[in-house]
Design a protein around this motif. Sequence first.
Motif, mmCIF file in Angstrom:
data_model
loop_
_atom_site.group_PDB
_atom_site.id
_atom_site.type_symbol
_atom_site.label_atom_id
_atom_site.label_comp_id
_atom_site.label_asym_id
_atom_site.label_seq_id
_atom_site.Cartn_x
_atom_site.Cartn_y
_atom_site.Cartn_z
ATOM 1 N N VAL A 415 25.829 33.032 63.754
ATOM 2 C CA VAL A 415 25.313 33.114 62.309
ATOM 3 C C VAL A 415 24.133 33.750 62.316
ATOM 4 N N LYS A 416 23.084 33.742 63.251
ATOM 5 C CA LYS A 416 22.097 34.621 63.311
ATOM 6 C C LYS A 416 22.219 36.058 63.268
ATOM 7 N N GLU A 417 23.181 36.513 63.823
ATOM 8 C CA GLU A 417 23.537 37.880 64.028
ATOM 9 C C GLU A 417 24.122 38.337 62.638
ATOM 10 N N ASN A 418 24.927 37.427 62.097
ATOM 11 C CA ASN A 418 25.483 37.738 60.598
ATOM 12 C C ASN A 418 24.386 38.099 59.575
ATOM 13 N N ILE A 419 23.280 37.095 59.658
ATOM 14 C CA ILE A 419 22.070 37.019 58.860
ATOM 15 C C ILE A 419 21.372 38.374 59.085
ATOM 16 N N LYS A 420 21.290 38.693 60.019
ATOM 17 C CA LYS A 420 20.460 39.989 60.489
ATOM 18 C C LYS A 420 21.166 41.318 60.588
ATOM 19 N N TYR A 421 22.432 41.172 60.074
ATOM 20 C CA TYR A 421 23.366 42.603 60.355
ATOM 21 C C TYR A 421 22.649 43.680 59.338
ATOM 22 N N GLY A 422 22.504 44.672 60.002
ATOM 23 C CA GLY A 422 21.863 45.734 59.315
ATOM 24 C C GLY A 422 20.481 45.845 59.642
ATOM 25 N N CYS A 423 19.857 44.688 59.789
ATOM 26 C CA CYS A 423 18.456 44.308 60.119
ATOM 27 C C CYS A 423 18.100 43.865 61.446
ATOM 28 N N GLU A 424 18.784 44.353 62.454
ATOM 29 C CA GLU A 424 18.708 43.708 63.826
ATOM 30 C C GLU A 424 17.348 43.485 64.487
ATOM 31 N N GLY A 425 16.370 44.255 63.642
ATOM 32 C CA GLY A 425 15.068 44.323 64.087
ATOM 33 C C GLY A 425 14.128 43.031 63.508
ATOM 34 N N ALA A 426 14.786 42.279 62.845
ATOM 35 C CA ALA A 426 14.213 41.164 61.890
ATOM 36 C C ALA A 426 13.964 39.851 63.122
ATOM 37 N N SER A 427 12.805 39.461 62.853
ATOM 38 C CA SER A 427 12.421 38.240 63.634
ATOM 39 C C SER A 427 13.086 37.099 63.331
ATOM 40 N N ASP A 428 12.938 35.952 64.195
ATOM 41 C CA ASP A 428 13.452 34.679 63.971
ATOM 42 C C ASP A 428 12.991 33.977 62.536
ATOM 43 N N GLU A 429 11.587 34.235 62.552
ATOM 44 C CA GLU A 429 10.882 33.533 61.376
ATOM 45 C C GLU A 429 11.425 34.281 59.985
ATOM 46 N N GLU A 430 11.624 35.612 59.892
ATOM 47 C CA GLU A 430 12.378 36.192 58.983
ATOM 48 C C GLU A 430 13.719 35.453 58.562
ATOM 49 N N VAL A 431 14.547 35.439 59.462
ATOM 50 C CA VAL A 431 15.763 34.720 59.344
ATOM 51 C C VAL A 431 15.754 33.373 58.858
ATOM 52 N N TYR A 432 14.971 32.721 59.226
ATOM 53 C CA TYR A 432 14.544 31.114 58.864
ATOM 54 C C TYR A 432 14.158 30.989 57.560
ATOM 55 N N ARG A 433 13.613 32.130 56.977
ATOM 56 C CA ARG A 433 12.803 32.239 55.768
ATOM 57 C C ARG A 433 14.027 32.419 54.679
ATOM 58 N N ALA A 434 14.773 33.517 55.064
ATOM 59 C CA ALA A 434 15.853 34.043 54.085
ATOM 60 C C ALA A 434 16.878 32.779 54.092
ATOM 61 N N ALA A 435 17.293 32.172 55.226
ATOM 62 C CA ALA A 435 18.090 30.901 55.068
ATOM 63 C C ALA A 435 17.581 30.017 54.368
ATOM 64 N N GLU A 436 16.288 29.711 54.083
ATOM 65 C CA GLU A 436 15.543 28.597 53.447
ATOM 66 C C GLU A 436 15.764 29.009 51.931
ATOM 67 N N LEU A 437 15.535 30.162 51.720
ATOM 68 C CA LEU A 437 15.615 30.894 50.252
ATOM 69 C C LEU A 437 17.061 30.787 49.697
ATOM 70 N N ALA A 438 17.838 30.858 50.693
ATOM 71 C CA ALA A 438 19.591 30.796 50.261
ATOM 72 C C ALA A 438 19.908 29.087 50.375
ATOM 73 N N ASN A 439 19.054 28.117 50.811
ATOM 74 C CA ASN A 439 19.487 26.894 50.726
ATOM 75 C C ASN A 439 20.619 26.596 51.834
ATOM 76 N N ALA A 440 20.178 27.379 53.011
ATOM 77 C CA ALA A 440 21.371 27.575 53.970
ATOM 78 C C ALA A 440 20.860 26.981 55.340
ATOM 79 N N HIS A 441 19.318 26.805 55.314
ATOM 80 C CA HIS A 441 18.733 26.501 56.828
ATOM 81 C C HIS A 441 19.079 25.000 57.349
ATOM 82 N N LYS A 442 19.232 24.090 56.426
ATOM 83 C CA LYS A 442 19.575 22.785 56.757
ATOM 84 C C LYS A 442 21.013 22.705 57.236
ATOM 85 N N PHE A 443 22.017 23.501 56.703
ATOM 86 C CA PHE A 443 23.146 23.063 57.107
ATOM 87 C C PHE A 443 23.589 23.970 58.645
ATOM 88 N N ILE A 444 22.845 25.020 58.473
ATOM 89 C CA ILE A 444 22.839 26.025 59.837
ATOM 90 C C ILE A 444 22.277 25.058 60.994
#
Length: 574
Positions: A415-444
């Motif tokens: 799931v993390k690699e799917n979120i970072k697709y095309g932005c492989e240099g993104a940090s874990d914090e950026e992944v978590y923030r994007a997931a929270e905005l998409a209301n996806a962090h909890k179920f992930i």
Amino acid sequence: MLKDIFDRYFFILVVLSSLGEMAIPYYTGRMTDWIMNEGEPDAFTYAITVMSLITIMSAVCEFVCDLIYNVTMSRIHTSIQSELFQAVLKQEIDFFDQRQTGDLVSRITTDTNEMSESLSEKLSLLMWYFMRVTFLFIFMLKLSWKLSLFTAMGLPIIWVIPKISGKWYQELGAKVQKSLAEANDVATETFSSMKTVRSFANEEGETERYKERLEKTYSLNKEEAVAYAASTWTNSMSSLLLKVSILYYGGSLVTGGTVSSGDLVSFVLYELQFSSAVEAVMSCYPRVMRAIGGSEEIFEYMDRKPQVPPEGSLAPQTLKGLVQFKNVTFFYPTREDTPVLKDLSLELRPGKITALVGECGSGKSTCVNLLERFYMPKKGKILLDGEPLENYKDQYLHDKISVVSQEPVLFARSVKENIKYGCEGASDEEVYRAAELANAHKFITDLPDGYDTDAGEKGGQVSGGQKQRIAIARALIRQPRILVLDDATSNLDTESEYLVHQALLKDSNPCSVLLIAHKLSTVEKANHIVVLHDGKVLEEGSHVELLAKGGRYADLVKKQNTGFQRREGEELNN
């Protein structure tokens, strides 16, 4: 430079190995003369020693030559497959619209593999035996020009055969590859739509379709078998006739004292190798031609120039995200007589949600395709911050525009690699923030391995709503200036949909949002609603304004509400 060195040494090794093959027939003839004339014993020992040394040298050269050749051909195969894959990826979207996925996969995998195998094996043998044919004939001329001339007179007859069969093989090769690609299309389409196939219990139907394609391939393979058998039989018979004629004529020359017994023995041995080499050349030549026939479309793809306009040069540090469609007219290349958009004009404003509404076929998704620059308008312009869209660099444009479709594609990775697709240099914090905005962090985080959980092929391990939220997070991690939600929340429950929209509106760096939805309740909170009909803007305004007008939008809202009320009433009655 490395290629020149390889070509030079490879040629030298082939020459040395081929010359070494001449030792056994030559010294066998000398030993025959010694036996016939009872010459000195030292001559016999010398012939055996020299023949052995030269044969060993030839075998070593052949080993080194084969090693170099096969390693080089493997490298060439890898390079061709990689370049072909890259060349296909660079083609315009219309290229993929007009071709089946199975056909493209077949070209990249099956065709390149078969071409490489045929060329690495058969081309090597063709070169090898051609060199042997050349040297053998030179030595035959030294022994007896009469016998050599007699042998050469029979060659044109058997040389005509590979030319005819080679052309036949080449045509059949292209047909077989096309037939295999068609069979692959059925398999790829079936496997990618397995749930639909199973839902309609049509496994037998798809199996029959696949069998029909394979039957066509089988019939072509039978033609190939007939062509190969006929060519081989004719070659063998002509070679046998040539051998018998040479023995008869050579015997008369020995009787007449023109040629010694040892020379005739050497010549016959040379001729046997010569005939075998010619047969090998004739056998390999059609195979090589078949590989060339099958590779025509490979190189056609590699040489094809993408039908896209030259890339722009703009990549500004800051981008507001103001999008303007100005009198845009467009039709798809496959339907040039049916305009999809007709003189359309609309705007997407920074920090605002603009919704497109209309029945299927009104042009909503086409607007998205044009915005992503998959296609170019036939008339009119699309401006981004006042500059034509084509003036921007392609990579920059797709970094600033993110699209989430109704059926987003996830890849068989975490799931993390799917979120970072095309932005492989993104940090874990950026992944978590994007997931929270998409209301996806909890179920992930509730998944078995959290963000490291494998999403499965095409996201098959997560639900439709979860897939959409992961796709929204993948779009938001890029911090786009333009976000397109093409019915991207259709599988979300009301609460999740509300939370996603609120997060987009409250984001500290709000972007221009283009919202396409079939549920009109989804677009009610949009700042601006544009109603499309038959490729044109029919009306636009806020939800309240459009309802007050009592036009097309109000009619759509009424029909949808009436449909909901009727279904609810039916459920209560039941």
